[in-house]
Design a protein around this motif. Structure first.
Motif, short mmCIF file in Angstrom:
data_model
loop_
_atom_site.label_atom_id
_atom_site.label_comp_id
_atom_site.label_asym_id
_atom_site.label_seq_id
_atom_site.Cartn_x
_atom_site.Cartn_y
_atom_site.Cartn_z
N GLU A 159 0.83 -1.22 0.00
CA GLU A 159 0.00 0.00 0.00
C GLU A 159 0.86 1.26 0.00
O GLU A 159 0.44 2.30 0.49
N ARG A 199 5.16 -3.96 7.34
CA ARG A 199 4.25 -3.42 8.36
C ARG A 199 3.93 -4.48 9.42
O ARG A 199 3.83 -5.66 9.11
N ALA A 205 1.76 -6.01 12.86
CA ALA A 205 0.52 -6.10 13.62
C ALA A 205 0.82 -5.63 15.06
O ALA A 205 1.97 -5.62 15.47
N GLU A 252 -1.25 -2.98 14.64
CA GLU A 252 -1.70 -1.78 13.91
C GLU A 252 -2.04 -2.11 12.45
O GLU A 252 -2.94 -1.51 11.86
N HIS A 253 -1.31 -3.07 11.91
CA HIS A 253 -1.53 -3.50 10.52
C HIS A 253 -1.77 -5.01 10.54
O HIS A 253 -0.84 -5.79 10.33
N ALA A 286 -1.34 -7.72 6.07
CA ALA A 286 -0.49 -6.59 5.68
C ALA A 286 0.97 -6.99 5.53
O ALA A 286 1.62 -6.66 4.52
N ASP A 312 3.13 -7.04 2.08
CA ASP A 312 4.35 -6.26 1.93
C ASP A 312 5.53 -7.14 1.51
O ASP A 312 6.35 -6.75 0.67
#
Length: 311
Positions: A62, A119, A121, A123-124, A128, A132
């Motif tokens: 992202e 990223r 975890a 938070e992501h 994610a 990535d």
């Protein structure tokens, strides 16, 4: 257990008894990350200094994410390349915690190493980090000329959760004709198998405790996700057609049985996989380079196998 490692663990246990830590759930993730970073950096100060380290950005799923390119001394303009994912249960760890380890791999294997700061975890949450890792590996192929990678000799690797990411990326890319991975380096990988292994049942630490595993699982939040198969690399993982592998496990590690079993599943699927166990060592040992001479020896042996695999 290696006596140097045991001395470290005994010292940490005494410190914890004198000043108990609150449960992981009671601490903000950034505090846990900072403590882990401080501890591992302090244990890995003596990695090779003649490796050039350059910070850059690579493609994440992202948007751009941080990465670090390690180039060994005397390297030519093009070398084999290793795309590397750090460990930390998908929730902790970064470029700094694994800096010394990446320097050793670059120096001893004679290849460039691209460490990826995917990223984290919670938070992501999942997927994610997996997204990535896949995006960054594709970027490494697509920008091989810029970073000095030989596109025909690119490996993917990681330790613990990073080993999960490396194995997952190997499966994701196995049918991509433009991006053919040459090797997968899986260091005490977390496979998240179908059923709890005996070593997960029997071992509560050292280093990796049952409470930490439960916290990592909660942070990742992969359970029940439509793409959970990308993290839970159990018997249904389609490993046939993935690149040759080296799977390293440690004798005092709850993850040792799943790593051993994954190597066996790779071989059963026609993938050449070597399994090496260091029976006297513990989880996370590659980033404890200053704790025991056994870590340096293991790093050199692992890098030699990586070098031979990439030619």
């Amino acid at each position: 257990m290696d006596p140097h490692i045991k001395a470290m663990i005994d010292e940490q246990a005494a410190a914890a008894a004198a000043q108990p830590m609150p449960p992981l759930d009671a601490l903000p993730p950034e505090m846990i990350r900072a403590g882990y970073r401080m501890q591992r950096q302090a244990q890995n100060q003596n990695a090779p200094k003649d490796v050039e380290a350059r910070d850059l950005e690579v493609a994440g799923a992202e948007g751009p994410i941080p990465a670090r390119l390690y180039t060994p001394a005397g390297a030519g303009p093009v070398t084999p390349g290793l795309v590397y994912f750090h460990g930390g249960g998908f929730a902790i760890g970064d470029l700094e915690t694994h800096d010394g380890h990446c320097r050793r791999m670059a120096a001893y294997a004679g290849c460039r190493v691209l460490a990826v700061d995917y990223r984290l975890a919670p938070e992501h949450p999942f997927p994610a980090g997996h997204d990535d890792a896949l995006a960054a590996t594709k970027w490494a192929f697509d920008h091989a000329a810029e970073i000095g990678f030989d596109p025909t000799r690119i490996a993917v690797g990681g330790c613990s959760a990073g080993g999960n990411l490396a194995a997952s990326v190997s499966i994701d890319l196995k049918n991509d004709p433009a991006r053919r991975l040459a090797f997968q380096l899986l260091l005490y990988p977390g496979i998240w198998p179908d059923e709890e292994t005996q070593s997960r049942k029997d071992l509560d630490g050292p280093v990796l405790t049952k409470a930490a595993i439960a916290w990592f699982d909660k942070c990742l939040a992969a359970a029940g996700h439509p793409q959970a198969h990308r993290a839970n690399l159990g018997s249904k993982a389609e490993v046939a057609g993935t690149p040759p592998a080296l799977v390293v496990t440690a004798g005092y590690d709850p993850l040792k049985d799943e790593g051993r079993d994954y190597a066996a599943r790779l071989n059963a699927a026609g993938v050449k996989a070597e399994h090496v166990e260091y029976p006297n060592l513990v989880h996370d040992f590659y980033i404890m380079g200053d704790v025991s001479p056994a870590v340096e020896a293991a790093a050199r042996e692992t890098a030699a196998k990586l070098k031979a695999a990439l030619g």
